[in-house]
Enzyme design. Structure first.
Site, short mmCIF file in Angstrom:
data_model
loop_
_atom_site.label_atom_id
_atom_site.label_comp_id
_atom_site.label_asym_id
_atom_site.label_seq_id
_atom_site.Cartn_x
_atom_site.Cartn_y
_atom_site.Cartn_z
N LEU A 48 -2.63 -7.71 -4.57
CA LEU A 48 -2.63 -8.59 -3.39
C LEU A 48 -3.99 -9.23 -3.13
O LEU A 48 -4.13 -9.98 -2.17
CB LEU A 48 -2.16 -7.81 -2.16
CG LEU A 48 -0.71 -7.30 -2.25
CD1 LEU A 48 -0.41 -6.34 -1.10
CD2 LEU A 48 0.29 -8.46 -2.23
N GLY B 69 0.84 -1.21 0.00
CA GLY B 69 0.00 0.00 0.00
C GLY B 69 0.87 1.24 0.00
O GLY B 69 0.48 2.30 0.49
N TYR C 38 -15.87 -4.73 6.14
CA TYR C 38 -14.62 -4.03 6.49
C TYR C 38 -14.16 -4.36 7.92
O TYR C 38 -13.06 -4.91 8.10
CB TYR C 38 -14.77 -2.51 6.29
CG TYR C 38 -13.50 -1.77 6.60
CD1 TYR C 38 -12.42 -1.75 5.72
CD2 TYR C 38 -13.33 -1.10 7.82
CE1 TYR C 38 -11.24 -1.09 6.02
CE2 TYR C 38 -12.16 -0.43 8.12
CZ TYR C 38 -11.11 -0.43 7.22
OH TYR C 38 -9.92 0.21 7.54
N ASP D 1 2.47 -2.06 -4.49
CA ASP D 1 1.12 -1.49 -4.66
C ASP D 1 0.61 -1.86 -6.04
O ASP D 1 1.33 -2.48 -6.84
CB ASP D 1 1.13 0.03 -4.45
CG ASP D 1 -0.20 0.57 -3.92
OD1 ASP D 1 -1.25 0.25 -4.52
OD2 ASP D 1 -0.20 1.29 -2.92
N LYS E 181 -10.89 -6.73 9.35
CA LYS E 181 -9.88 -6.16 10.24
C LYS E 181 -9.87 -6.85 11.61
O LYS E 181 -8.83 -6.93 12.28
CB LYS E 181 -10.13 -4.66 10.42
CG LYS E 181 -10.00 -3.87 9.12
CD LYS E 181 -8.57 -3.90 8.59
CE LYS E 181 -8.36 -3.02 7.39
NZ LYS E 181 -6.97 -3.00 6.94
N ALA F 284 1.82 3.33 -2.20
CA ALA F 284 1.61 4.46 -3.10
C ALA F 284 0.70 5.54 -2.53
O ALA F 284 0.57 6.60 -3.12
CB ALA F 284 1.03 3.96 -4.42
N GLY G 284 -1.55 7.33 1.14
CA GLY G 284 -1.96 7.43 2.54
C GLY G 284 -0.93 6.99 3.56
O GLY G 284 0.23 7.45 3.55
N ILE G 285 -1.33 6.09 4.44
CA ILE G 285 -0.48 5.65 5.55
C ILE G 285 0.77 4.93 5.02
O ILE G 285 1.89 5.13 5.53
CB ILE G 285 -1.29 4.73 6.49
CG1 ILE G 285 -2.41 5.53 7.17
CG2 ILE G 285 -0.39 4.07 7.53
CD1 ILE G 285 -3.45 4.68 7.89
P1 NAD Z 1 -5.26 4.49 0.98
O1 NAD Z 1 -6.47 4.21 0.16
O2 NAD Z 1 -4.70 5.86 0.99
O3 NAD Z 1 -4.09 3.47 0.63
C1 NAD Z 1 -4.33 2.10 0.45
C2 NAD Z 1 -3.37 1.57 -0.59
O4 NAD Z 1 -3.62 0.16 -0.74
C3 NAD Z 1 -3.55 2.22 -1.98
O5 NAD Z 1 -2.32 2.73 -2.46
C4 NAD Z 1 -4.07 1.08 -2.84
O6 NAD Z 1 -3.66 1.14 -4.19
C5 NAD Z 1 -3.48 -0.14 -2.11
N1 NAD Z 1 -4.23 -1.34 -2.50
C6 NAD Z 1 -5.57 -1.50 -2.54
N2 NAD Z 1 -5.89 -2.69 -3.06
C7 NAD Z 1 -4.72 -3.31 -3.36
C8 NAD Z 1 -4.39 -4.56 -3.95
N3 NAD Z 1 -5.35 -5.41 -4.38
N4 NAD Z 1 -3.08 -4.89 -4.11
C9 NAD Z 1 -2.12 -4.02 -3.73
N5 NAD Z 1 -2.36 -2.81 -3.16
C10 NAD Z 1 -3.65 -2.46 -3.00
O7 NAD Z 1 -5.67 4.04 2.46
P2 NAD Z 1 -5.02 4.35 3.89
O8 NAD Z 1 -5.99 5.15 4.64
O9 NAD Z 1 -3.61 4.77 3.78
O10 NAD Z 1 -5.09 2.89 4.53
C11 NAD Z 1 -3.95 2.08 4.80
C12 NAD Z 1 -4.38 0.93 5.69
O11 NAD Z 1 -4.83 1.44 6.94
C13 NAD Z 1 -5.53 0.12 5.12
O12 NAD Z 1 -5.32 -1.25 5.39
C14 NAD Z 1 -6.73 0.63 5.88
O13 NAD Z 1 -7.77 -0.31 5.96
C15 NAD Z 1 -6.10 0.92 7.23
N6 NAD Z 1 -6.87 1.88 8.01
C16 NAD Z 1 -7.10 3.13 7.52
C17 NAD Z 1 -7.86 4.01 8.29
C18 NAD Z 1 -8.17 5.40 7.80
O14 NAD Z 1 -8.99 6.08 8.45
N7 NAD Z 1 -7.56 5.90 6.74
C19 NAD Z 1 -8.35 3.62 9.54
C20 NAD Z 1 -8.08 2.34 10.00
C21 NAD Z 1 -7.33 1.47 9.23
#
Ligand code: NAD
Length: 257
Positions: A42, A8, A153, A32, A157, A10, A12-13
């Site tokens: 994935l 992941g 979701y 990613d 998790k 590319a 956010g986190i």
């Molecule tokens: P985001 O959407 O900014 O980033 C998620 C990344 O995962 C993207 O770059 C996407 O391309 C990649 N991804 C999705 N499907 C994929 C696949 N099939 N194969 C490879 N890569 C794939 O989201 P984020 O907010 O940065 O979330 C990161 C993690 O933190 C996630 O697992 C999310 O569930 C978890 N999370 C996020 C939050 C929130 O509020 N943002 C809260 C709790 C948990």
């Protein structure tokens, strides 16, 4: 320093984590769907296997840490089943493929991304959680499609948090010197929660979540926690699910402990 793979990477986190770990001098290999060193899907077992093999090759056989941020959110246009295949099986399958390489490092770290929705969202479908933990992927995906993305979701998790707690303490993980932990963020401001492709009404509803701190989290704050969990400073942590949610879990489950 360390060889670390981040999924992941590319957005956010994941992207914030890559930046922080690189700035600290580590060699970071991103995975990613696009826009990073290893491009892989994935949601499929082939994608997980190919991504893991490419990461091990890029790390010349020895990985010191794996951080699994790839995920799909409940407000995305994807089906509940797709969320289950990426969030749970995409993390578990990838980590299992990497485990022998992590074990070769003698002291290694793995971090999975759970969510505070596991303790704050009502009526999580246990049948989805159970199918995930039993490794019945096709059935878990079917059940995820049946219940829909919003319940699927937290189910994906919650299964991940339980998988981490079950596996972390086994000979395969802590016995091989790998400290496996999870992070459970609350609402963090990323494309998953504020992307332009989200349904605006559902996106607004996220802010009804009570956050005693008074604001959403920032991706850099979760990246800092991940950096800690992939360092010797976290030497006593294994099988921990660390909530980073501005106080939501404490507020809603005050005496549920
Ligand atoms: P985001 O959407 O900014 O980033 C998620 C990344 O995962 C993207 O770059 C996407 O391309 C990649 N991804 C999705 N499907 C994929 C696949 N099939 N194969 C490879 N890569 C794939 O989201 P984020 O907010 O940065 O979330 C990161 C993690 O933190 C996630 O697992 C999310 O569930 C978890 N999370 C996020 C939050 C929130 O509020 N943002 C809260 C709790 C948990």
């Amino acid at each position: 320093m360390a060889n670390i793979v981040v999924t992941g990477a590319a957005s956010g986190i994941g992207a914030a984590t890559v930046e922080l770990l690189r700035r600290s001098g580590n060699t970071v290999i991103g995975v990613d769907l696009t826009g990073t060193e290893i491009v892989a899907d994935l949601s499929t077992s082939v994608g997980r296997t190919q991504a893991a093999a490419a990461a091990v090759e890029a790390a010349h056989g020895v990985l010191h840490a794996a951080v699994c941020c790839a995920g799909l959110g409940p407000l995305s246009s994807h089906s509940g089943g797709k969320l289950v295949s990426v969030n749970y099986f995409g993390t578990v399958g990838f980590l299992e493929e990497l485990r022998p390489s992590l074990a070769r490092a003698k002291q290694a770290f793995a971090v999975a991304m759970s969510s505070s929705s596991t303790s704050t969202q009502p009526r999580i479908p246990e049948k989805v959680v159970a199918a995930c933990l039993d490794g019945r992927e096709a059935e878990a995906v079917e059940l995820g499609d049946e219940v829909g993305a919003i319940p699927a979701y937290p189910a994906s998790k919650l299964a991940l948090a339980r998988w981490v707690r079950r596996q972390a303490v086994t000979p395969d993980w802590i016995g091989a010197g790998i400290r496996l932990n999870a992070v459970a963020p609350g609402v963090v401001d990323t494309p998953m929660t504020s992307g332009s492709d989200l349904d605006p009404n559902l996106a607004k509803a996220i802010d009804f979540y009570p956050v005693p701190l008074g604001r959403r989290g920032r991706p850099e704050e979760i990246a800092a926690l991940i950096q800690f969990l992939t360092s010797d400073a976290a030497s006593l942590l294994t099988g921990s699910v660390v909530f980073a949610d501005g106080g939501t879990d404490a507020l809603l489950r005050q005496d549920d402990w």
